[in-house]
Design an enzyme around this catalytic site. Sequence first.
Site, mmCIF file in Angstrom:
data_model
loop_
_atom_site.group_PDB
_atom_site.id
_atom_site.type_symbol
_atom_site.label_atom_id
_atom_site.label_comp_id
_atom_site.label_asym_id
_atom_site.label_seq_id
_atom_site.Cartn_x
_atom_site.Cartn_y
_atom_site.Cartn_z
ATOM 1 N N CYS A 114 0.801 -1.229 0.000
ATOM 2 C CA CYS A 114 0.000 0.000 0.000
ATOM 3 C C CYS A 114 0.832 1.277 0.000
ATOM 4 O O CYS A 114 0.293 2.359 -0.227
ATOM 5 C CB CYS A 114 -0.945 -0.010 1.190
ATOM 6 N N HIS A 251 -2.827 6.844 2.720
ATOM 7 C CA HIS A 251 -3.390 5.656 2.083
ATOM 8 C C HIS A 251 -4.826 5.468 2.555
ATOM 9 O O HIS A 251 -5.122 5.555 3.755
ATOM 10 C CB HIS A 251 -2.541 4.434 2.454
ATOM 11 N N ASN A 281 -10.391 0.299 -0.544
ATOM 12 C CA ASN A 281 -8.937 0.249 -0.359
ATOM 13 C C ASN A 281 -8.329 -0.345 -1.620
ATOM 14 O O ASN A 281 -8.460 -1.541 -1.882
ATOM 15 C CB ASN A 281 -8.617 -0.607 0.877
#
Length: 326
Positions: A114, A251, A281
């Site tokens: 990520c 993020h 996500n």
Amino acid sequence: MESKAIITAIGAYVPEHRMTNHDLEQLVDTSDEWIVRRTGMKERRIAAPEEFSSDLACGAVRDLVDRCKTDLTDVDLVIVSTTTPDYGFPNVSSRVQAAFQLKHAGAIDLSAACSGFEYALHVANGLVSSGLNKKILVIAAETMSKVTDYTDRTTCVLLGDGAGAALVEDTEAKGGFLGSYMGADGSLGKALYRTGLSNVMDGEPLIDTQKMVQNGREVFKWAVKTVTSGISILLENSGLQIPEIDWFIPHSANLRLIEAIFERLNVPMDKVLYSLEYYGNTSSASIALSISEAAKAGKIKKNDRLLLYGFGGGLCHCGQIIEWKL
């Protein structure tokens, strides 16, 4: 080393298919109310069966070219951040290089989960500032739905697919990258993983499903502590303070996690940008999507200072402060 690089173009792409919280109610024991309350997410985009990370990457590059009217013929390197490549090899960056006939470009993939987009920007800035490269195409592309266990309600409600692209190049303008900070804690690798050639880590067996496995509580705890500290160090290293940052862009892991981080930093949420509400996500693509959406909406203005901070599998983290020049 003084930065000589700036971001000169941005683009993004997401698949057409929307998976809503109500769709997930048909797959696992969950509800729209629970998902929104716990994550802030309402829907996410899902790649078609024949659509892969390279397809999303190319879509983001096409959007970059269309929006910014930029020429890619002199791109000399393609860097793709992805945890979901189409193949073991060839790498995704080579597929992009071929699709756009970038005859003078090298091609590398970077894997930092990520935080991958931020690591890729860090590498691009270093290469351009050192004079080794002049024009680098940086892409984050993920098809997380292909590695999602749709029987695990703790992870399947989170993940979506998407891609973002940025052009990093040497120009007469200075000050595009104002600072960076990175780190990792590999000892916590078992908190967030997907098995590959090995299904053992540190002598302990892993759940060998080829799907993402996460200890959400452990990752949440690590992220709040690590990202809060990392942002403070990044600001200190850059000689800047919180009021001097126009936008904080973390993020897009989970809205409750983001709120916990910025509550600790005393940063109001109206200065925080995220893409999770309608995209979920998207791993390394999430910050690129956040920037693209905000730039398109006119929120991000020329000369705004953006603080980006990626974090996730590894467990790796990386942040930059960028002065926006578009």
